[in-house]
Design a protein around this motif. Sequence first.
Motif, PDB file in Angstrom:
ATOM      1  N   ARG A 255      94.746  24.469  20.847  1.00  0.00           N
ATOM      2  CA  ARG A 255      94.999  25.150  19.577  1.00  0.00           C
ATOM      3  C   ARG A 255      93.715  25.745  19.040  1.00  0.00           C
ATOM      4  N   SER A 256      93.180  26.680  19.782  1.00  0.00           N
ATOM      5  CA  SER A 256      91.908  27.290  19.399  1.00  0.00           C
ATOM      6  C   SER A 256      91.967  28.798  19.563  1.00  0.00           C
ATOM      7  N   GLY A 257      91.609  29.488  18.485  1.00  0.00           N
ATOM      8  CA  GLY A 257      91.509  30.935  18.511  1.00  0.00           C
ATOM      9  C   GLY A 257      90.612  31.387  17.385  1.00  0.00           C
ATOM     10  N   PHE A 258      90.664  32.683  17.097  1.00  0.00           N
ATOM     11  CA  PHE A 258      89.863  33.197  15.988  1.00  0.00           C
ATOM     12  C   PHE A 258      90.465  34.476  15.459  1.00  0.00           C
ATOM     13  N   VAL A 259      90.069  34.826  14.248  1.00  0.00           N
ATOM     14  CA  VAL A 259      90.336  36.144  13.685  1.00  0.00           C
ATOM     15  C   VAL A 259      88.990  36.781  13.395  1.00  0.00           C
ATOM     16  N   ALA A 260      88.950  38.111  13.480  1.00  0.00           N
ATOM     17  CA  ALA A 260      87.690  38.821  13.242  1.00  0.00           C
ATOM     18  C   ALA A 260      87.995  40.224  12.745  1.00  0.00           C
ATOM     19  N   GLY A 261      87.038  40.788  12.001  1.00  0.00           N
ATOM     20  CA  GLY A 261      87.196  42.164  11.540  1.00  0.00           C
ATOM     21  C   GLY A 261      86.646  42.390  10.150  1.00  0.00           C
ATOM     22  N   ASP A 262      87.444  43.034   9.314  1.00  0.00           N
ATOM     23  CA  ASP A 262      87.067  43.459   7.970  1.00  0.00           C
ATOM     24  C   ASP A 262      86.559  42.264   7.139  1.00  0.00           C
ATOM     25  N   ALA A 263      85.293  42.304   6.745  1.00  0.00           N
ATOM     26  CA  ALA A 263      84.684  41.179   6.029  1.00  0.00           C
ATOM     27  C   ALA A 263      85.350  40.927   4.676  1.00  0.00           C
ATOM     28  N   ASP A 264      85.771  41.978   3.980  1.00  0.00           N
ATOM     29  CA  ASP A 264      86.403  41.796   2.673  1.00  0.00           C
ATOM     30  C   ASP A 264      87.738  41.064   2.804  1.00  0.00           C
ATOM     31  N   ILE A 265      88.527  41.454   3.811  1.00  0.00           N
ATOM     32  CA  ILE A 265      89.805  40.779   4.040  1.00  0.00           C
ATOM     33  C   ILE A 265      89.566  39.333   4.463  1.00  0.00           C
ATOM     34  N   LEU A 266      88.600  39.132   5.360  1.00  0.00           N
ATOM     35  CA  LEU A 266      88.363  37.778   5.854  1.00  0.00           C
ATOM     36  C   LEU A 266      87.800  36.865   4.775  1.00  0.00           C
ATOM     37  N   GLN A 267      87.076  37.420   3.820  1.00  0.00           N
ATOM     38  CA  GLN A 267      86.569  36.581   2.730  1.00  0.00           C
ATOM     39  C   GLN A 267      87.746  36.018   1.935  1.00  0.00           C
ATOM     40  N   GLN A 268      88.748  36.856   1.680  1.00  0.00           N
ATOM     41  CA  GLN A 268      89.920  36.396   0.944  1.00  0.00           C
ATOM     42  C   GLN A 268      90.784  35.464   1.802  1.00  0.00           C
ATOM     43  N   TYR A 269      90.875  35.777   3.087  1.00  0.00           N
ATOM     44  CA  TYR A 269      91.642  34.910   3.990  1.00  0.00           C
ATOM     45  C   TYR A 269      90.948  33.548   4.136  1.00  0.00           C
ATOM     46  N   PHE A 270      89.627  33.548   4.125  1.00  0.00           N
ATOM     47  CA  PHE A 270      88.872  32.297   4.162  1.00  0.00           C
ATOM     48  C   PHE A 270      89.190  31.449   2.930  1.00  0.00           C
ATOM     49  N   GLN A 271      89.211  32.084   1.772  1.00  0.00           N
ATOM     50  CA  GLN A 271      89.541  31.349   0.553  1.00  0.00           C
ATOM     51  C   GLN A 271      90.949  30.759   0.651  1.00  0.00           C
ATOM     52  N   TYR A 272      91.877  31.552   1.160  1.00  0.00           N
ATOM     53  CA  TYR A 272      93.246  31.057   1.355  1.00  0.00           C
ATOM     54  C   TYR A 272      93.237  29.846   2.281  1.00  0.00           C
ATOM     55  N   ARG A 273      92.482  29.914   3.370  1.00  0.00           N
ATOM     56  CA  ARG A 273      92.489  28.857   4.375  1.00  0.00           C
ATOM     57  C   ARG A 273      91.849  27.569   3.867  1.00  0.00           C
ATOM     58  N   THR A 274      90.942  27.671   2.905  1.00  0.00           N
ATOM     59  CA  THR A 274      90.369  26.443   2.360  1.00  0.00           C
ATOM     60  C   THR A 274      91.435  25.618   1.648  1.00  0.00           C
ATOM     61  N   TYR A 275      92.440  26.281   1.097  1.00  0.00           N
ATOM     62  CA  TYR A 275      93.566  25.575   0.484  1.00  0.00           C
ATOM     63  C   TYR A 275      94.643  25.227   1.518  1.00  0.00           C
ATOM     64  N   HIS A 276      94.755  26.079   2.519  1.00  0.00           N
ATOM     65  CA  HIS A 276      95.775  25.905   3.557  1.00  0.00           C
ATOM     66  C   HIS A 276      95.510  24.649   4.375  1.00  0.00           C
ATOM     67  N   GLY A 277      94.249  24.233   4.488  1.00  0.00           N
ATOM     68  CA  GLY A 277      93.904  22.998   5.200  1.00  0.00           C
ATOM     69  C   GLY A 277      94.079  23.096   6.694  1.00  0.00           C
TER      70      GLY A 277
END
Length: 400
Positions: A255-277
């Motif tokens: 269960r290992s992968g990654f997402v990459a690309g637009d830093a602005d989108i990933l910053q918001q997705y990172f914030q989402y993932r901190t809650y997503h656990g």
Amino acid sequence: MTPYLKYLHPYPFEKLAQLKRGIVPPNDKEHIALSIGEPAHATPHLIQETLLTHLHGLSKYPTTKGIPELRMAIADWLSRRFNVPSELIDPETQVLPVNGTREALFSFAQCVIDATSPAPVVIMPNPFYQIYEGAALLAGAEPYYLNTLEDSGYLPDFDAVPDAIWQRCQLIYVCSPGNPTGSVMQRAGYEKLLRLAEKYDFVIASDECYSELYDDENNPPPGLLETAYAMGNTTFKRCVVFHSLSKRSNAPGLRSGFVAGDADILQQYFQYRTYHGSAMSLPTQHASIEAWQDEAHVIENRQLYREKFTAVIDILADVCPISKPPAGFYIWLKVPIADTEFTQRLFAQENVTVLPGSFLSREFDGFNPGQNHVRIALVAPLDECLDAARRIKSFINSLK
């Protein structure tokens, strides 16, 4: 409960189990499952050994962003594989580890879609990986299906999408190499999509989890980020790619992968993932570093699939129209009867399980583009694939 749950379709394998219920296959033939895209080649020792070496890391909570060494290994791999200057991929802001592409493809839509805007749309290919549809529905968006047909090389025809749909589109999923067809979108297709994204301001989610399984060793499939870079979009605006070790490195259980690309989108997705656990365990991160840094096992893996494609197609070529796809590990086979009947009768007569194509698609514009096709996953060992091909050949001959 969220009211959107009622819109979800049964998963293809639930439908398959129902389709096979009550059928008793011949007991003198071992069952061969070619229905699920689960890699069966051995997971490389370097992954297994690194995982064991770092088991002590289970005593620590991992961070959502992952360790810097993993993000750097991913950024370096992206740069090498897709010919993007290394300085353009910032491992601090443009890379996030994820627990396989499935969870990321789903959760990404939950983060990106603004359900408060009027009638949001998520565009996806048809047939498709059903996670795209479920992600759209549970995010409160309307799925719009882009039929991928033989006439267009099983690639999405972006010109067929009405302007009104583009205006409502917030997210588009593309999958190249494609599941189930193995079709590869060339640079011109990505260029058209990037121009549309700029015009209508939507996000591109490029599912590239099959990108390392291809037929021509000298012609790897292109990707979204390299096309964006070539067009001058050096910040990868509106672009996010999804990659995994499941297919590339025969490690679906990691269960290992990654997402990459637009830093602005990933910053918001990172914030989402901190809650997503959904942080990746430290042993998995270290094993992933080794996998992304090694290409020898990937080259060997491609060769194993080439051998299976060649052998299976050689057996089936004189009883049905069949050709080797440019990538992936599926055969998208046209069948002479309804795909559901083909699947039932093949299982009943030969104890071989394939997946009806209509289970992977939706009726759109008056027909289901998966009908009269079955998906055959060449994941079993070579001898099992050959045995299955002979049984399929015998079954097709019995239909004549």
